[in-house]
Design an enzyme around this catalytic site. Sequence first.
Site, PDB file in Angstrom:
ATOM      1  N   MET A  47       0.663  -1.081   0.214  1.00 47.69           N
ATOM      2  CA  MET A  47       0.144  -0.002  -0.067  1.00 47.69           C
ATOM      3  C   MET A  47       0.916   1.264  -0.167  1.00 47.69           C
ATOM      4  O   MET A  47       1.779   1.319   1.084  1.00 47.69           O
ATOM      5  CB  MET A  47      -0.809  -0.062   1.326  1.00 47.69           C
ATOM      6  CG  MET A  47      -2.009   1.191   1.417  1.00 47.69           C
ATOM      7  SD  MET A  47      -3.108   1.189  -0.274  1.00 47.69           S
ATOM      8  CE  MET A  47      -3.241   3.003  -0.479  1.00 47.69           C
ATOM      9  N   GLU A  48       0.736   2.006  -1.041  1.00 45.40           N
ATOM     10  CA  GLU A  48       1.585   3.109  -1.187  1.00 45.40           C
ATOM     11  C   GLU A  48       1.397   4.563  -0.216  1.00 45.40           C
ATOM     12  O   GLU A  48       1.539   5.432  -0.915  1.00 45.40           O
ATOM     13  CB  GLU A  48       1.341   3.517  -2.751  1.00 45.40           C
ATOM     14  CG  GLU A  48      -0.100   4.015  -3.167  1.00 45.40           C
ATOM     15  CD  GLU A  48      -1.039   3.078  -3.431  1.00 45.40           C
ATOM     16  OE1 GLU A  48      -2.102   3.413  -4.002  1.00 45.40           O
ATOM     17  OE2 GLU A  48      -0.649   1.967  -3.213  1.00 45.40           O
TER      18      GLU A  48
ATOM     19  N   GLU B  67       5.217   0.167  -5.651  1.00 39.68           N
ATOM     20  CA  GLU B  67       4.575   1.091  -4.824  1.00 39.68           C
ATOM     21  C   GLU B  67       5.510   2.361  -4.672  1.00 39.68           C
ATOM     22  O   GLU B  67       5.086   3.278  -4.523  1.00 39.68           O
ATOM     23  CB  GLU B  67       4.955   0.576  -3.330  1.00 39.68           C
ATOM     24  CG  GLU B  67       4.313  -0.881  -2.976  1.00 39.68           C
ATOM     25  CD  GLU B  67       2.762  -0.815  -3.619  1.00 39.68           C
ATOM     26  OE1 GLU B  67       2.095   0.350  -3.601  1.00 39.68           O
ATOM     27  OE2 GLU B  67       2.171  -1.909  -3.815  1.00 39.68           O
TER      28      GLU B  67
ATOM     29  N   TYR C 120      -4.708  -2.037 -13.752  1.00 39.23           N
ATOM     30  CA  TYR C 120      -3.517  -2.303 -13.940  1.00 39.23           C
ATOM     31  C   TYR C 120      -2.733  -2.714 -15.137  1.00 39.23           C
ATOM     32  O   TYR C 120      -1.958  -1.732 -15.645  1.00 39.23           O
ATOM     33  CB  TYR C 120      -2.954  -3.452 -12.800  1.00 39.23           C
ATOM     34  CG  TYR C 120      -3.364  -3.174 -11.160  1.00 39.23           C
ATOM     35  CD1 TYR C 120      -2.173  -2.862 -10.442  1.00 39.23           C
ATOM     36  CD2 TYR C 120      -4.608  -3.046 -10.708  1.00 39.23           C
ATOM     37  CE1 TYR C 120      -2.491  -2.460  -8.900  1.00 39.23           C
ATOM     38  CE2 TYR C 120      -4.800  -2.817  -9.519  1.00 39.23           C
ATOM     39  CZ  TYR C 120      -3.583  -2.522  -8.562  1.00 39.23           C
ATOM     40  OH  TYR C 120      -3.993  -2.497  -7.307  1.00 39.23           O
TER      41      TYR C 120
END
Length: 631
Positions: free
Chosen positions: A297-298, A323, A408
């Site tokens: 999770m960025e 990320e 994505y």
Amino acid sequence: MNRACAWLAAAALSALPFAAQAASPGTPGPDPHSYANFDAVRVRHLELALDVDFRQRRLIGRVDLQIERLRADATELILDTSGLAIERVERRGRALRFTLADGDALLGRALRIELPKAQRGAGAASGAAPETVRILYRTSPDARGLQWLEPRQTADRQQPFLFSQSQSIYARTWIPLQDSPAVRATYRAQLRVPAGLRAVMSADNTQPATEGGRLWHFEMPQPIPSYLMAIAVGRIDAREIGPRTTVFAEPSVLQAAAREFAETPAMIDACEAMYGPYRWGRYDLLILPPSFPYGGMENPRLSFITPTVLAGDRSLVSLIAHELAHSWSGNLVTNASWRDFWMNEGFTTYLERDIVEKLYGAKRREMESVLGLQSLRDDLQRVPARFQVLAPEMRGADPEDNTTQIPYEKGRLFLDWLASQFGRETVQDFLRGWFDAHAFQSVTTEQFRAWLSSNLLARKPGAVTEAQVAEWLFQPGLPSYAVLPRTAIFERVDAQRAEWLAGRVAAAALLANDWSVQERLHFLDGFAAPPSLAPMAELDAVFGLTATRNAEIAHSWLLLAIRADYAPSWPRLEEYLQTIGRRKLVRPLYAELMKTAQGRERAQRIYALARPGYHPILVASLDPIVRPAAR
């Protein structure tokens, strides 16, 4: 009762005359996944003061919201909440009237706060000082955006652990705020935690603790969307691996993590050279316990990372590149709504592959792009046409429904196709200009389309038409003219698999090829039908597949083992499903088990044991698969 609980209880009593328990159901505002009226009143800054109570599994405290009235006649602030107990709302020490709308299973409850009329001359253009609204509240023990782990559920098994997952619409489960990616705000926070534990956030993590190590202080000076609000508390140590990068992890994990991710500073340098300066100060990593439901999770300044990428050979570090790339696409320039999610993830996947190529070569990029295409094709077979488009209609849909490979990998293929038409360097220059021009902004697909027309398509008229762009954005599937990745490396793997299945080569001969992790994954994922038990046993004996500690290879092998009904893998399958909570790896295994009566019994038995340790987001994904009758 601790100090925070005491003053909250007193505040709750004083607020009772002003708070209604419920109002009529809320209506979404400008964002279909948010009740917030941010077109009239916008939150610009948050000040958090929270106690972390592991016994009650609650965050208890307050948030001060600095607001700006974009319309001078606005007399109401509408916020998003889910499962929050709102004790009091005040402005300048005086209670404000508020109501909580009836609940919605997806969106939670709208918190409607009455504001006094603005003074003459107030408004966005007036230059008036921002107003501050204080909210005293506590979270629910089962908040979907928080996971409270007992010591036995952590790597070290010594202390409890807490971490958040705010994407996509779960920040509202631990902060009352405008929970829309269209709203960006700065924040400061102080967290009081039990003695011996450390707190970290998606912010500057360099400030020392006070009050004997119990009170931690944080600041995020750049404006971020709510889904990037993040918190973690536990037995956490730190190790520097570069001038701008620290790895945070439980002590038993720290050394392996620092070694695995040692090339992160080189990744930062590579991305800066291609896409412009890194604008967040530091880029740190937090390695979470195994129940973290995602690969990463960025969260800005502090990416949350699954331990399942600790392979020991840096074969899975493309996840770190992904990320990190979000620091440009997603964090710096953010999707304005979850309909525009492809601009976060498609752009980031494209940048990720650029970083991988810079550090590990073109062959590694080719292999990972082909594996990504395979995953995309799998999703195109199962995902409804509605969610096969890059910019789907999301009204009434859960944002989680759009977290497939379409945003994505289809988004990445769109940029690959543009690069094939204009040249990679031209597209790289175009994207760098996009990031520079829209830094710290939230943007829509329509804004990008206009920018694309003016700043790329116009460079070479006729190379790409508006109709082709519209097909990529709004039509399901892949355009017939998409440029799809290929690699001769995998073609050789396909040929060798066929030779082995035909009995012309032994598995030991395959091992002699010294395949990379990517080649092994392609080999395992490429069976049209599972081998019989004897060949499965041969593969297992030669490659050590049941015993492998590489989580990605284990996933592919166990999926094949389920299809082949390969009994020697069952103990490993049970261990895997009870010790890993990454949704990408776990959900397909349960889905495959549920296809047969024997598998269904196994899946439900394992799930009953594993479910208490899974993150609420994973549980919400698995319950419909494993417990459909209970819904």
